[in-house]
Design an enzyme around this catalytic site. Structure first.
Site, mmCIF file in Angstrom:
data_model
loop_
_atom_site.group_PDB
_atom_site.id
_atom_site.type_symbol
_atom_site.label_atom_id
_atom_site.label_comp_id
_atom_site.label_asym_id
_atom_site.label_seq_id
_atom_site.Cartn_x
_atom_site.Cartn_y
_atom_site.Cartn_z
ATOM 1 N N ILE A 121 0.813 -1.178 0.092
ATOM 2 C CA ILE A 121 -0.035 0.040 0.278
ATOM 3 C C ILE A 121 0.921 1.367 -0.139
ATOM 4 O O ILE A 121 0.243 2.283 -0.100
ATOM 5 C CB ILE A 121 -0.815 0.270 1.208
ATOM 6 C CG1 ILE A 121 -0.236 -0.107 2.454
ATOM 7 C CG2 ILE A 121 -2.192 -0.876 0.809
ATOM 8 C CD1 ILE A 121 -1.261 0.190 3.605
ATOM 9 N N GLY A 122 2.170 1.186 0.096
ATOM 10 C CA GLY A 122 3.052 2.211 0.111
ATOM 11 C C GLY A 122 4.474 1.901 0.256
ATOM 12 O O GLY A 122 4.913 0.877 0.675
ATOM 13 N N VAL B 272 5.459 -0.648 3.097
ATOM 14 C CA VAL B 272 3.991 -0.722 4.044
ATOM 15 C C VAL B 272 3.132 -1.614 3.199
ATOM 16 O O VAL B 272 2.946 -1.384 2.041
ATOM 17 C CB VAL B 272 3.308 0.508 4.320
ATOM 18 C CG1 VAL B 272 2.262 0.340 5.243
ATOM 19 C CG2 VAL B 272 4.284 1.279 5.277
ATOM 20 N N GLY C 195 8.390 4.219 0.495
ATOM 21 C CA GLY C 195 9.118 5.300 0.648
ATOM 22 C C GLY C 195 10.411 5.152 0.459
ATOM 23 O O GLY C 195 10.908 4.030 0.262
ATOM 24 N N LYS D 195 4.765 -2.792 8.396
ATOM 25 C CA LYS D 195 5.751 -1.922 7.898
ATOM 26 C C LYS D 195 7.341 -2.591 8.027
ATOM 27 O O LYS D 195 7.618 -3.079 9.083
ATOM 28 C CB LYS D 195 5.780 -0.584 8.642
ATOM 29 C CG LYS D 195 6.900 0.519 8.455
ATOM 30 C CD LYS D 195 6.899 1.534 9.440
ATOM 31 C CE LYS D 195 8.037 2.510 9.214
ATOM 32 N NZ LYS D 195 7.876 3.766 10.023
ATOM 33 N N MET E 285 12.743 4.411 2.546
ATOM 34 C CA MET E 285 13.438 3.699 3.556
ATOM 35 C C MET E 285 12.424 2.380 3.817
ATOM 36 O O MET E 285 13.159 1.686 4.313
ATOM 37 C CB MET E 285 13.545 4.316 5.039
ATOM 38 C CG MET E 285 14.342 5.759 4.551
ATOM 39 S SD MET E 285 15.757 5.913 6.018
ATOM 40 C CE MET E 285 15.846 4.662 6.862
ATOM 41 N N ASP F 72 10.784 14.298 11.451
ATOM 42 C CA ASP F 72 10.365 14.290 10.030
ATOM 43 C C ASP F 72 9.000 14.464 9.798
ATOM 44 O O ASP F 72 8.491 13.928 8.758
ATOM 45 C CB ASP F 72 10.933 12.892 9.440
ATOM 46 C CG ASP F 72 10.897 12.824 8.241
ATOM 47 O OD1 ASP F 72 11.299 14.040 7.376
ATOM 48 O OD2 ASP F 72 10.746 11.647 7.315
#
Length: 186
Positions: free
Chosen positions: A38-39, A46, A41, A61, A43, A156
Site C-alpha cells: 500500500i505504500g 508498507v 518510501g 511496515k 526507507m 521528520d
C-alpha cells in the site's frame, strides 16, 4: 487459537518473499497474511495485512533491505526504538503500533490500517477548503504535542507522514527518526 488464517481474505496462502525482499500477496508473517503493498518510501515498504487472530486488517511496515548486514541491523534497531518510544504514547492523533516482530531477519511493525490518504494526497486529491486543512493540521499538532509530552521528537514531520482517514481522523505516523529524550524530572 490456531495460527492458521481463515476466511475469504486469506484462504490458501503460503507464499514467500521475492528476491528483492518484497512480500507478495499471501505471504505469511507470523499470524498475519499479506494482502498487498500500500505504500513505499525511500526507507520502507508498507503492506496491508490480515490479522487472523483478531480478525482485522492492519498495516505491516518493513524497512527496505540494503543488502549490507550492518546497515540492516542499524535500521532494525531504529525500527525497534520507534516501537518502544511509541508504546508509551496513546493519543487519537498518533497512529498506534499494535505489535513488533521479526521476519527473515528484518524487524517489522504492525499498526492500525487507516482507510484514507496521506495529508499531502488528501489536499491534492480532495481539494478541501482552507479551514479544513487548518483543522487537520491542528489535529496533527495535537498528536505531536502528545508525543512531545512523552519526550518524543518526530524529526521528520511533513504532510506525507500524516494520515487523513475517510472517517475524518488525523494520525501522525512514521516516527522512525524520532528521538526519545529524558523525562523532565531529575
Amino acid at each position: 487459537m490456531s495460527d492458521q488464517a481463515t476466511g475469504p481474505l486469506t484462504e490458501g496462502f503460503e507464499r514467500s518473499p521475492g528476491e528483492d525482499g518484497t512480500l507478495g500477496s499471501g505471504t505469511r508473517v507470523g499470524r498475519l497474511v499479506v494482502l498487498g503493498p500500500i505504500g513505499e518510501g525511500g526507507m520502507g515498504r508498507v503492506y496491508s495485512a490480515f490479522d487472523s487472530m483478531l480478525d482485522r486488517r492492519v498495516c505491516l511496515k518493513f524497512l527496505k533491505s540494503r543488502g549490507v548486514d550492518s546497515a540492516d541491523d542499524a535500521g532494525n534497531q531504529r525500527l525497534l526504538e520507534e516501537a518502544r518510544a511509541l508504546a508509551h504514547v496513546s493519543h487519537p492523533g498518533i497512529l498506534p503500533i499494535f505489535d513488533v516482530g521479526e521476519f527473515e531477519g528484518r524487524v517489522y511493525l504492525v499498526t492500525e490500517f487507516v482507510d484514507g490518504w496521506t495529508l499531502a494526497d488528501w489536499v491534492r486529491v480532495r481539494e478541501p477548503a482552507p479551514d479544513a486543512i487548518v483543522a487537520a493540521l491542528r489535529r496533527a499538532g495535537e498528536g505531536l504535542a502528545a508525543a512531545h509530552a512523552a519526550s518524543i521528537v518526530h524529526r521528520d514531520f511533513k504532510p506525507d507522514n500524516v494520515m487523513m482517514g475517510r472517517d475524518g481522523r488525523v494520525r501522525v505516523m512514521d516516527f522512525g527518526l524520532a528521538l526519545r529524550g529524558e523525562s523532565g524530572s531529575d
